[in-house]
Design a protein around this motif. Structure first.
Motif, mmCIF file in Angstrom:
data_model
loop_
_atom_site.group_PDB
_atom_site.id
_atom_site.type_symbol
_atom_site.label_atom_id
_atom_site.label_comp_id
_atom_site.label_asym_id
_atom_site.label_seq_id
_atom_site.Cartn_x
_atom_site.Cartn_y
_atom_site.Cartn_z
ATOM 1 N N UNK A 1 0.860 -1.179 0.000
ATOM 2 C CA UNK A 1 0.000 0.000 0.000
ATOM 3 C C UNK A 1 0.902 1.236 0.000
ATOM 4 N N UNK A 2 0.959 1.916 -1.145
ATOM 5 C CA UNK A 2 1.854 3.057 -1.294
ATOM 6 C C UNK A 2 1.243 4.345 -0.776
ATOM 7 N N UNK A 3 -0.055 4.483 -0.928
ATOM 8 C CA UNK A 3 -0.754 5.677 -0.450
ATOM 9 C C UNK A 3 -2.051 5.243 0.196
ATOM 10 N N UNK A 4 -2.300 5.763 1.394
ATOM 11 C CA UNK A 4 -3.542 5.448 2.097
ATOM 12 C C UNK A 4 -4.661 6.339 1.596
ATOM 13 N N UNK A 5 -5.875 5.835 1.724
ATOM 14 C CA UNK A 5 -7.042 6.647 1.383
ATOM 15 C C UNK A 5 -7.232 7.697 2.476
ATOM 16 N N UNK A 6 -7.523 8.911 2.080
ATOM 17 C CA UNK A 6 -7.794 9.954 3.058
ATOM 18 C C UNK A 6 -9.287 9.957 3.338
ATOM 19 N N UNK A 7 -9.680 9.672 4.591
ATOM 20 C CA UNK A 7 -11.104 9.521 4.897
ATOM 21 C C UNK A 7 -11.932 10.756 4.568
ATOM 22 N N UNK B 1 2.305 -0.849 4.725
ATOM 23 C CA UNK B 1 1.463 -2.035 4.896
ATOM 24 C C UNK B 1 1.607 -2.920 3.659
ATOM 25 N N UNK B 2 1.637 -4.219 3.886
ATOM 26 C CA UNK B 2 1.803 -5.162 2.778
ATOM 27 C C UNK B 2 0.910 -6.370 3.015
ATOM 28 N N UNK C 1 -1.294 -12.862 4.200
ATOM 29 C CA UNK C 1 -0.647 -12.435 5.436
ATOM 30 C C UNK C 1 -0.509 -10.909 5.419
ATOM 31 N N UNK C 2 -1.353 -10.190 6.164
ATOM 32 C CA UNK C 2 -1.159 -8.746 6.270
ATOM 33 C C UNK C 2 0.046 -8.464 7.170
ATOM 34 N N UNK C 3 1.006 -7.707 6.658
ATOM 35 C CA UNK C 3 2.247 -7.420 7.375
ATOM 36 C C UNK C 3 2.586 -5.942 7.280
#
Length: 134
Positions: free
Chosen positions: A33-39, A75-76, A89-91
């Protein structure tokens, strides 16, 4: 996590290590995940799907289509297929190094971090089992 060696590929491989890498190559992919969503804005997160070229319980070397800054914590989700069954596997991973490859891709060394709300213990247990099966 000190003293761990994440300099994949700098030491000659033994025949057993080559077999292990061949056995896992092509069966493990990773989405970062390179960029998170901005809520507040309603944007979508940006993911990059990569494949592994080497891995261990604590480190993963990937081939990526773009570079990553050293020290980035991302996050990966690692997808491991064993006996036809896919497990996710969330890591959390940290970029340890990033080098350009001759073919225009990037070789990236990632360190698997201990983090709450991840599957790090399950990942470590699975990797120990997979690597001991050789």
């Amino acid at each position: 996590m000190s003293g761990m060696d994440y300099e994949f590929g700098n030491q000659p491989e033994t025949e057993n290590e080559q077999r292990r890498e061949f056995r896992l190559t092509g069966r493990v992919t990773i989405s970062l995940e390179l960029e998170s969503a901005e809520p507040d804005v309603g944007g979508k997160p940006r993911f990059l799907r990569c494949y592994t070229s080497d891995l261990s319980a604590r480190g993963i070397r990937i081939v990526a289509s773009e570079p990553f800054p050293d020290g980035a914590i991302l996050p990966a989700t690692v997808e491991l297929v064993q006996a036809g069954q896919e497990t996710l596997y969330p890591l959390m991973v940290e970029v340890v190094w990033c080098r350009p490859a001759d073919d225009g891709t990037w070789q990236v060394g990632l360190q698997v971090l201990e983090s709450d709300d991840t599957a790090v213990l399950e990942w470590l247990e699975t990797m120990i089992r997979v690597l001991e099966d050789d």
